[in-house]
Design an enzyme around this catalytic site. Structure first.
Site: not given
Length: 292
Positions: A3, A54, A280
């Site tokens: 990340e 990112k 997620r």
DNA sequence: CTTCTTGTTACTGA
DNA sequence: ATCAGTAACAAGAA
């Protein structure tokens, strides 16, 4: 997995270790990992690096840019011209597999090999082949990044910006934080942990957050990114993230709730729960992060 | 063997 | 048109 902090740690390494080098060759082992004309990178000098969310940019002398996205399992590894064995034996490792902390290189996951004119090399490894490197003009880079939101470490990421992005939707706050078109750089690790630090339930409707909570969340999002960068990023379970020299990050030892399901909350000892939000894995403390 | 994991995009359906 | 949910991508672990 990588990340914002992980990509920034890699960028800092590249900024001090490969700027000024000339690319003498690019070997494409997996075609889908490289988009663009590989011939155009040969002979190009590396001028500087930058990052948005990112995505990592390596800027070349002719104005074009190598844009990297590591996705889940991408790695950037830089090997000096001489391998450890090579240094011992006084031999150049060029042309032979090179042994290091991460084993032989190139390995099964190696997709691209950049060779510099001093015979040092940059390996782009990516086990799952979701990552990519694109060779782009400045205009194309702008186009590719047009829809990315404000980077968390940008001065434009203000409490007011956060508020304006959270206002229009009732989706769970955690799902909204992961939207790269709103905020560039937040992934699953830091979304979970920042919400814990701000004591916000990950399912809380985005548009129902108080100004006070939004201000707190803004503070902790920036704080956690900075802390993680200082720790060299997070090398987590099943996570392929390593530094370009093969060493690991240390922020995984500071995880608050991420991947800590069934373990005690660090603040109140309550068992950390794992649920699913927007497909997620989501981790939170049911006592510290209450729904109203 | 099946299921799950991850970031992002393309697709699907409301 | 807009929004939200999900399949798909790939490879390996459980």
């Amino acid at each position: 997995m990588p990340e914002l902090p992980e990509v920034e740690v890699v960028r800092l390494f590249l900024q001090s270790n490969i700027v000024g080098k000339n690319i003498s060759n690019l070997e494409i082992i997996t075609p889908k990992s490289f988009i663009g004309n590989p011939k155009l990178v040969k002979g190009q000098k590396i001028i500087f690096t930058s990052r948005l969310g990112k995505q990592l940019s390596i800027h070349l002398k002719n104005g074009s840019i190598l844009l990297f996205h590591l996705k889940m399992t991408g790695q950037i590894i830089v090997l000096p011209a001489l391998s450890r064995e090579g240094r011992k034996a006084g031999r150049v490792s060029f042309g032979h597999p090179t042994k290091d902390a991460f084993g032989d290189l190139p390995n099964k996951s190696t997709r691209l090999i950049f060779t510099f004119s001093d015979n040092s090399k940059l390996f782009f490894n990516d086990q799952r082949k979701f990552g990519w490197v694109k060779l782009l003009s400045k205009i194309e880079l702008t186009e590719v990044q047009r829809n990315l939101g404000i980077d968390i470490l940008s001065s434009k990421f203000t409490p007011n910006y956060l508020l304006n992005q959270l206002k229009p939707t009732a989706r769970p706050i955690k799902a909204v934080l992961l939207d790269q078109n709103k905020f560039a750089g937040i992934g699953n690790i830091y979304a979970n942990d920042a919400l814990f630090l701000a004591k916000i339930h990950p399912s809380f409707p985005s548009n129902k957050l108080s100004i006070k909570k939004i201000t707190l969340l803004h503070h902790f999002l920036i704080q956690i990114m900075i802390d993680s960068i200082k720790s060299g990023g997070s090398t987590a379970k099943d996570n392929k993230y390593i530094h370009p020299d093969g060493s690991t990050g240390n922020h995984q030892f500071n995880f608050q709730v991420y991947q800590r399901q069934n373990e005690p909350c660090l603040k109140c000892k309550t068992k950390i729960k794992k649920i699913k939000i927007a497909g997620r894995g989501t981790f939170y403390c049911p006592k510290c992060q209450k729904l109203p």
